[in-house]
Scaffold this active site. Sequence first.
Site, short mmCIF file in Angstrom:
data_model
loop_
_atom_site.label_atom_id
_atom_site.label_comp_id
_atom_site.label_asym_id
_atom_site.label_seq_id
_atom_site.Cartn_x
_atom_site.Cartn_y
_atom_site.Cartn_z
N GLU A 165 -13.41 -6.42 0.40
CA GLU A 165 -13.96 -5.06 0.73
C GLU A 165 -13.65 -4.21 -0.37
OE1 GLU A 165 -11.96 -2.57 3.40
OE2 GLU A 165 -9.89 -2.90 2.36
N ASN A 166 -12.90 -4.56 -1.41
CA ASN A 166 -12.59 -4.21 -2.76
C ASN A 166 -13.05 -4.49 -3.88
OD1 ASN A 166 -9.45 -3.31 -0.97
ND2 ASN A 166 -10.82 -1.83 -1.14
N HIS A 200 -6.87 -6.15 9.35
CA HIS A 200 -6.79 -5.24 8.28
C HIS A 200 -6.09 -4.04 9.05
CE1 HIS A 200 -8.24 -4.13 4.40
NE2 HIS A 200 -8.63 -2.96 4.70
N HIS A 254 -2.11 -4.46 0.51
CA HIS A 254 -2.15 -4.99 -1.05
C HIS A 254 -0.71 -5.76 -1.56
CE1 HIS A 254 -6.13 -2.95 -2.08
NE2 HIS A 254 -6.05 -3.50 -0.84
N ASN A 280 -11.95 -1.40 6.17
CA ASN A 280 -12.26 0.26 6.01
C ASN A 280 -13.16 0.51 4.87
OD1 ASN A 280 -9.47 -0.32 4.68
ND2 ASN A 280 -9.64 2.02 4.29
N HIS A 281 -12.94 -0.34 3.92
CA HIS A 281 -14.07 0.05 2.70
C HIS A 281 -15.07 -0.96 2.82
CE1 HIS A 281 -11.32 2.96 0.56
NE2 HIS A 281 -10.36 1.83 0.69
N ASP A 302 -6.76 -9.15 -0.50
CA ASP A 302 -7.73 -8.20 -0.81
C ASP A 302 -8.18 -8.48 -2.30
OD1 ASP A 302 -7.71 -5.46 1.19
OD2 ASP A 302 -5.99 -7.10 1.28
N HIS A 348 -5.04 -5.26 3.75
CA HIS A 348 -5.11 -3.75 3.68
C HIS A 348 -4.05 -3.02 2.87
CE1 HIS A 348 -6.32 0.25 4.19
NE2 HIS A 348 -5.00 0.52 4.46
#
Length: 269
Positions: free
Chosen positions: A37-38, A145, A172, A65-66, A8, A170
């Site tokens: 996604e982050n 994820h 991290h 999810n983000h 991520d 996810h």
Amino acid sequence: MRILLVGDVVGRPGRRALHLYLEENRNKFDVCIANGENAAGGFGLTEKIVNKLLSYGVNVITGGNHTFDKKEIYQFIDKYPILRPANYPEGAPGRGFLTFDFEGTKISVINLMGRVFMECLDNPFRKFDEIYESNEADIVIVDFHGEASSEKQAFGFYVDGKATAVFGTHTHVQTSDLRRLPSGTLYITDAGMCGALNSVIGIEPKEGIERFVKQLPVRFKVPEKAELIQFCGVLFEVDDRFRVVRYERIYEIYERREDGSYTRRESPI
């Protein structure tokens, strides 16, 4: 063929670490897949940042999810090699897998999201079956994820011998269980994170601590001017029969100089 899987990418520190590593090591890999996604301040993606990641050398950007935190993504998600979890319900914007050709080799990247302690999406195990059975790729890579290590490990064994590689995202924090499973699939529970080293999974420690001490909503912030940043990922090589023959975890730390540039420190692993 050498393939780089990147954990991520969190905010500006994560983008810096990604850029530094890819720039210094461009001759070590042929294809790069990164979870983005982050990448926009810790939450979602913007079109400007997507173009930056692609310019650094990323071939496919995966999500989780983000993925949809920045609503503008609805306008451009189909224009770029961006994935969102394939097990979102039918009708969700974007796509959950992508197959492309690299020098005559068909590579399929599948993005799936776990359901334990996460949003209740469709069954990721069954969704993999659905995609795999209609796919003729030479190399199949899955970004799973998920929150629960048990679910990720179960999935790894479920697709062992079918997927070439499964890398978890996810949580991290890079795990030390990178290995080939009994039928040959390369597996790691979590590839780790690109972002601020002295952080709580990429956010300011103060906000992370406050959330757990007070049990109240906190606006998470990414340490934009982090003194130390990290790059985490997995590099592996496949032979002419598309079997994984070599692999390694990557964990690099970069330190900020007085002029704002960064220099590499000795790797902790």
